[in-house]
Design a protein around this motif. Structure first.
Motif, PDB file in Angstrom:
ATOM      1  N   GLY A  18       0.850  -1.273   0.020  1.00 51.76           N
ATOM      2  CA  GLY A  18       0.119  -0.133  -0.060  1.00 51.76           C
ATOM      3  C   GLY A  18       0.833   1.203  -0.041  1.00 51.76           C
ATOM      4  N   LEU A  19       2.157   1.254  -0.059  1.00 49.75           N
ATOM      5  CA  LEU A  19       2.966   2.361  -0.186  1.00 49.75           C
ATOM      6  C   LEU A  19       3.117   3.117  -1.609  1.00 49.75           C
ATOM      7  N   ARG A  20       2.806   4.322  -1.519  1.00 48.58           N
ATOM      8  CA  ARG A  20       2.945   5.265  -2.734  1.00 48.58           C
ATOM      9  C   ARG A  20       4.244   5.537  -3.085  1.00 48.58           C
ATOM     10  N   LEU A  21       4.859   5.671  -4.310  1.00 44.76           N
ATOM     11  CA  LEU A  21       6.025   5.541  -4.471  1.00 44.76           C
ATOM     12  C   LEU A  21       6.430   6.609  -5.749  1.00 44.76           C
ATOM     13  N   GLY A  22       7.543   7.401  -5.464  1.00 47.15           N
ATOM     14  CA  GLY A  22       7.903   8.296  -6.358  1.00 47.15           C
ATOM     15  C   GLY A  22       9.452   8.585  -6.702  1.00 47.15           C
ATOM     16  N   VAL A  23       9.767   9.211  -7.431  1.00 46.60           N
ATOM     17  CA  VAL A  23      11.081   9.434  -8.126  1.00 46.60           C
ATOM     18  C   VAL A  23      11.382  10.839  -8.194  1.00 46.60           C
ATOM     19  N   MET A  24      12.312  11.405  -7.483  1.00 52.68           N
ATOM     20  CA  MET A  24      13.004  12.831  -7.600  1.00 52.68           C
ATOM     21  C   MET A  24      14.418  13.004  -7.821  1.00 52.68           C
ATOM     22  N   ILE A  41       6.931  11.254 -10.779  1.00 51.65           N
ATOM     23  CA  ILE A  41       8.147  11.329 -11.230  1.00 51.65           C
ATOM     24  C   ILE A  41       8.567  12.795 -11.672  1.00 51.65           C
ATOM     25  N   ALA A  42       9.789  13.161 -11.207  1.00 55.11           N
ATOM     26  CA  ALA A  42      10.070  14.515 -11.139  1.00 55.11           C
ATOM     27  C   ALA A  42      11.549  14.803 -11.258  1.00 55.11           C
ATOM     28  N   GLY A  43      12.005  15.701 -12.325  1.00 55.30           N
ATOM     29  CA  GLY A  43      13.522  15.935 -12.483  1.00 55.30           C
ATOM     30  C   GLY A  43      13.760  17.379 -12.075  1.00 55.30           C
ATOM     31  N   PHE A  44      14.810  18.035 -12.065  1.00 56.17           N
ATOM     32  CA  PHE A  44      15.104  19.266 -11.595  1.00 56.17           C
ATOM     33  C   PHE A  44      14.486  20.423 -12.469  1.00 56.17           C
ATOM     34  N   ASP A  45      13.887  19.875 -13.798  1.00 57.75           N
ATOM     35  CA  ASP A  45      13.349  20.935 -14.602  1.00 57.75           C
ATOM     36  C   ASP A  45      11.726  20.657 -14.734  1.00 57.75           C
ATOM     37  N   ALA A  70      15.050  21.581  -7.478  1.00 55.51           N
ATOM     38  CA  ALA A  70      16.065  20.833  -7.331  1.00 55.51           C
ATOM     39  C   ALA A  70      16.678  20.636  -5.786  1.00 55.51           C
ATOM     40  N   LYS A  71      17.038  19.325  -5.454  1.00 51.93           N
ATOM     41  CA  LYS A  71      17.590  19.095  -4.339  1.00 51.93           C
ATOM     42  C   LYS A  71      18.959  19.634  -4.136  1.00 51.93           C
ATOM     43  N   PRO A  72      19.316  20.101  -3.024  1.00 47.75           N
ATOM     44  CA  PRO A  72      19.024  19.920  -1.601  1.00 47.75           C
ATOM     45  C   PRO A  72      17.661  20.855  -1.170  1.00 47.75           C
ATOM     46  N   ALA A  73      17.078  21.527  -2.191  1.00 51.99           N
ATOM     47  CA  ALA A  73      16.009  22.182  -1.521  1.00 51.99           C
ATOM     48  C   ALA A  73      14.722  21.401  -1.487  1.00 51.99           C
ATOM     49  N   PRO A  74      13.932  21.647  -0.479  1.00 51.84           N
ATOM     50  CA  PRO A  74      12.891  20.595  -0.181  1.00 51.84           C
ATOM     51  C   PRO A  74      11.426  20.787  -0.985  1.00 51.84           C
ATOM     52  N   GLY A  75      11.422  21.544  -2.046  1.00 54.25           N
ATOM     53  CA  GLY A  75      10.269  21.613  -2.795  1.00 54.25           C
ATOM     54  C   GLY A  75       9.713  20.464  -3.634  1.00 54.25           C
ATOM     55  N   PRO A  76      10.774  20.009  -4.269  1.00 50.59           N
ATOM     56  CA  PRO A  76      10.249  18.892  -5.000  1.00 50.59           C
ATOM     57  C   PRO A  76       9.925  17.574  -4.241  1.00 50.59           C
ATOM     58  N   LEU A  77      10.270  17.540  -2.985  1.00 46.51           N
ATOM     59  CA  LEU A  77       9.975  16.537  -2.179  1.00 46.51           C
ATOM     60  C   LEU A  77       8.502  16.832  -1.367  1.00 46.51           C
ATOM     61  N   LEU A  78       8.328  17.983  -1.415  1.00 45.71           N
ATOM     62  CA  LEU A  78       7.022  18.344  -0.672  1.00 45.71           C
ATOM     63  C   LEU A  78       5.966  18.215  -1.894  1.00 45.71           C
ATOM     64  N   ALA A  79       6.346  18.319  -3.141  1.00 42.56           N
ATOM     65  CA  ALA A  79       5.394  18.203  -4.167  1.00 42.56           C
ATOM     66  C   ALA A  79       4.957  16.872  -4.168  1.00 42.56           C
ATOM     67  N   PHE A  80       5.803  16.039  -4.148  1.00 45.66           N
ATOM     68  CA  PHE A  80       5.491  14.537  -4.146  1.00 45.66           C
ATOM     69  C   PHE A  80       4.726  14.151  -2.963  1.00 45.66           C
TER      70      PHE A  80
END
Length: 230
Positions: A117-123, A147-151, A156-166
């Motif tokens: 039941g885990l939701r999965l993502g890639v950043m 699925i997200a890239g820096f673009d 982009a990491k190390p900023a938390p924005g893309p992780l919070l988007a997931f």
């Protein structure tokens, strides 16, 4: 009870073994951009912190955790007169054809996590184009909810924005998400997002590099289910 409801993976060095995939690829890139000329290839290798004799990135390479644009700028510094945008486009297309070496057999592994039941993502700090190409080539693209890239518009990491988007995309509170990665960029981003953080040793960083930023450091992602259930 599991420690988490969702897992966000880094791609290179995490889902795919870094050296078996990217150190081999980088040698081919340096040869292509340097037109096989020894002096130019040596300059490119020096800029990229790449050991030509060993066909291996050095841990200090700025390319390892950088974005595709940053990799292009790094290599362009050794190629006076070459357009950074041209190099960036070449890297994006060449990276999509990189020889993939999964850290574990990904299809049964990801199916097992989804079965819990885990939701999965890639950043990744790679391009989204490259990420989708690699996951598709590995036969696991449809296993991921995000699925997200820096673009991709989240940063982009190390900023938390893309992780919070997931977390928003899958409807899971950040403190119920685990960020899994092979670099301090991944783990610093995870901490900033309020997520649990797990480091893996299939990249270039050592355990002592990752440990200060991680809740656990594991040999590879295959050990993650045991940690989640502990």
């Amino acid at each position: 009870m599991s420690r988490a409801d969702a897992i966000l993976f880094d791609k290179d060095g995490t889902l795919f073994d870094f050296h078996a995939t990217w150190s081999i690829w980088a040698g081919e890139v340096i040869h292509h951009l340097g037109h096989g000329e020894a002096g130019t290839m040596a300059r490119l290798a020096q800029a990229a912190h790449y050991d030509l004799a060993a066909s291996r990135f050095l841990p200090t390479s700025p390319i390892i955790a950088g974005t595709n644009r940053e990799a292009a700028e790094c290599l362009a510094s050794a190629l006076p007169g070459r357009d950074v945008g041209e190099i960036e486009t070449y890297l994006m297309r060449a990276a999509a054809r990189a020889p993939l070496a999964p850290a574990v057999p990904l299809v049964p592994y990801l199916d097992g996590l989804r079965g819990q039941g885990l939701r999965l993502g890639v950043m990744t700090n790679d391009t989204e184009y490259g990420a989708r190409a690699h996951l598709g080539a590995a036969g696991v693209l449809e296993r991921f909810d995000f699925i997200a890239g820096f673009d991709s518009g989240h940063g982009a990491k190390p900023a938390p924005g893309p992780l919070l988007a997931f977390a928003r995309a899958v409807g899971v509170a950040p403190d119920r998400v685990v960020m899994v990665g092979d670099s301090t960029h991944d783990l610093i981003a995870g901490r900033a997002a309020g997520m649990a953080c797990v480091g893996v040793l299939t990249g270039t960083a050592l355990a002592e590099d990752l440990a200060p930023h991680a809740d656990a450091v594991l040999p590879d992602i295959g050990h993650l289910p045991g940690w989640l259930a502990a």
